[in-house]
Design a protein around this motif. Structure first.
Motif, short mmCIF file in Angstrom:
data_model
loop_
_atom_site.label_atom_id
_atom_site.label_comp_id
_atom_site.label_asym_id
_atom_site.label_seq_id
_atom_site.Cartn_x
_atom_site.Cartn_y
_atom_site.Cartn_z
N LEU A 265 8.89 -6.59 11.15
CA LEU A 265 8.55 -5.21 10.81
C LEU A 265 9.30 -4.74 9.57
O LEU A 265 8.72 -4.10 8.68
CB LEU A 265 8.85 -4.29 12.00
N PHE A 266 10.60 -5.04 9.50
CA PHE A 266 11.38 -4.65 8.33
C PHE A 266 10.86 -5.34 7.07
O PHE A 266 10.72 -4.71 6.01
CB PHE A 266 12.86 -4.99 8.53
N THR A 268 7.85 -6.57 6.51
CA THR A 268 6.53 -6.03 6.16
C THR A 268 6.66 -4.66 5.49
O THR A 268 5.99 -4.38 4.48
CB THR A 268 5.65 -5.92 7.41
N ALA A 269 7.51 -3.81 6.06
CA ALA A 269 7.73 -2.50 5.45
C ALA A 269 8.31 -2.63 4.05
O ALA A 269 7.94 -1.87 3.14
CB ALA A 269 8.66 -1.67 6.33
N ALA A 272 5.60 -3.61 1.70
CA ALA A 272 4.70 -2.47 1.51
C ALA A 272 5.25 -1.52 0.44
O ALA A 272 4.50 -1.02 -0.41
CB ALA A 272 4.51 -1.73 2.83
N LEU A 273 6.56 -1.28 0.48
CA LEU A 273 7.17 -0.42 -0.54
C LEU A 273 7.08 -1.05 -1.93
O LEU A 273 6.83 -0.37 -2.94
CB LEU A 273 8.63 -0.14 -0.19
N CYS A 288 11.91 2.73 -5.45
CA CYS A 288 11.01 2.36 -4.36
C CYS A 288 10.95 0.85 -4.20
O CYS A 288 11.03 0.32 -3.08
CB CYS A 288 9.62 2.93 -4.64
N GLY A 292 12.39 -1.55 -1.19
CA GLY A 292 11.53 -2.52 -0.55
C GLY A 292 12.14 -3.91 -0.50
O GLY A 292 12.12 -4.58 0.54
N LEU A 295 14.88 -3.97 2.13
CA LEU A 295 14.34 -4.04 3.49
C LEU A 295 13.80 -5.44 3.79
O LEU A 295 13.98 -5.96 4.90
CB LEU A 295 13.23 -3.01 3.67
#
Length: 393
Positions: A265-266, A268-269, A272-273, A288, A292, A295
């Motif tokens: 999840l981290f 993927t997030a 995404a950023l 940003c 990303g 993360l």
């Protein structure tokens, strides 16, 4: 020491390229041959570990992986370098499987998570190798002579650690039936190994994408200053190393299944950023993207330690199973640059980065059920008073 050898090799690549006038194409083929040699030797190392124990394989694999640095260091031409690169890769592959198999047994006897810290120290070794190379070059020392010195000295530096390895071969649990791919029991069947391998492949490709493309994304897509672009990879690397050094207590508190879920999840997030950063306003787009990459580093840091630990927790002979999972993961690092480069060339780099973003989610989707299955069949570590890790849904 293994990380140190890799750090010396990676930092010495520019000098090697200049000495033999390789160019991007031939240098890329050398790196591909190293990866291919490592991949083949990983599969061969598994049966060796199961037959002779990880301790005995570590005894010769570690020094061997350092000695074969002499090949690339002394290679007089591209042709000889190509052949010796395969040998160097084979040394790296055998060492990788043997030391990770031993770390699995250490964790089982230790009674609580510790593998993540080993991977963190490997990263520190790589940083030390790179730092020493940089200092040597600034001092006027030829990188070729530094590699030669390392090949002659590092094998002896392995000896103090080798004396401290567990004295007994890994204990193979009684009462298991044959039928798994490693011959160690029903807990390690092909389907389960494939699921673990898929999670390892996804994690390694996502990690390799950050290593290869984070700085280029900052420069090409976000149009940052050339001096600032490398900070994207630096942020990813620092985040990953920090979490690896501190990740064992986290896994001890959350459990392996919850940890692998959060890892995906981290990551993927984070991707995404990174993908969103080009459309963010100019003052914030770099921040940003950096957030990303941080993360992504936090998430991907624990993938390999958790998967290896889960294989060890199942008991039985782990050599072949661990070698196969490692080979799956390594193939992600091997194929990632080529696939992403092809997509980036024919579409764009942001489009290419959708691939590791999707695979980061696969870490959770494949890793979570695989670890759940392994933990249900896990055996307690032979440590007085130690309790098996609970299955956490």
């Amino acid at each position: 020491m293994a990380g140190f050898v890799m750090g010396l090799w990676a930092a010495g690549l520019p000098s090697l390229n200049d000495r033999l006038d390789l160019g991007p194409g031939r240098l890329g083929s050398v790196l591909l041959l190293i990866s291919g040699g490592a991949l083949v030797s990983m599969l061969a190392a598994g049966p060796l570990v199961d037959r002779w124990s990880s301790r005995r394989v570590c005894w010769f694999a570690g020094p061997f992986s350092a000695v074969v640095l002499l090949g690339p260091a002394l290679a007089p031409s591209y042709g000889s370098l190509a052949a010796l690169a395969v040998l160097f890769g084979m040394g790296l592959g055998v060492t990788e499987v043997a030391m990770n198999a031993h770390s699995v047994e250490v964790e089982r006897r230790y009674g609580r998570p510790i593998i993540s810290a080993f991977h963190g120290v490997w990263s520190l070794g790589g940083a030390a190798g790179g730092g020493i190379t940089s200092l040597a070059l600034q001092g006027g020392l030829d990188a070729q002579w530094l590699l030669i010195a390392a090949a002659l000295v590092v094998p002896f530096l392995y000896l103090p650690a080798a004396w401290l390895l567990l004295p007994d071969p890994p204990a193979h649990e009684p009462g298991t039936t044959s039928g798994g791919p490693d011959g160690g029991g029903a807990t390690l069947r092909w389907g389960l190994i494939a699921l673990l391998g898929l999670a390892a492949f996804a994690g390694h490709l996502s990690e390799g994408a950050a290593i290869d493309w984070a700085a280029l994304h900052a420069r090409w897509v976000l149009e940052t200053d050339p001096a600032m672009a490398p900070l994207a990879y630096t942020i990813f690397s620092v985040a990953m190393t920090t979490v690896r050094l501190l990740g064992d207590p986290i896994r001890g508190r959350l459990g392996s299944e919850r940890t692998i879920q959060l890892a995906g999840l981290f990551a993927t997030a984070g991707y995404a950023l990174v993908l969103l950063s080009p459309v963010v306003g100019q003052p914030l787009r770099v921040a940003c993207a950096w957030t990303g990459w941080a993360l992504a580093g936090v998430g991907l840091a624990t993938v390999v330690p958790v998967l290896f630990s889960a294989v060890g927790a199942a008991g039985g002979r782990v050599g072949r199973a661990l070698a196969m999972v490692t080979a799956f993961g390594y193939s992600g690092l091997l194929l990632g640059p080529a696939v992403l480069g092809f997509v980036a060339e024919h579409a764009s780099l942001p489009v290419a980065l959708f691939i590791p973003a999707a695979l980061a989610a696969v870490v959770t989707l494949a890793g979570s059920p695989a670890i759940r299955s392994l933990l249900r069949l896990s055996v307690p570590a032979p440590v007085p008073g130690a309790e098996p890790e609970p299955v956490r849904d």
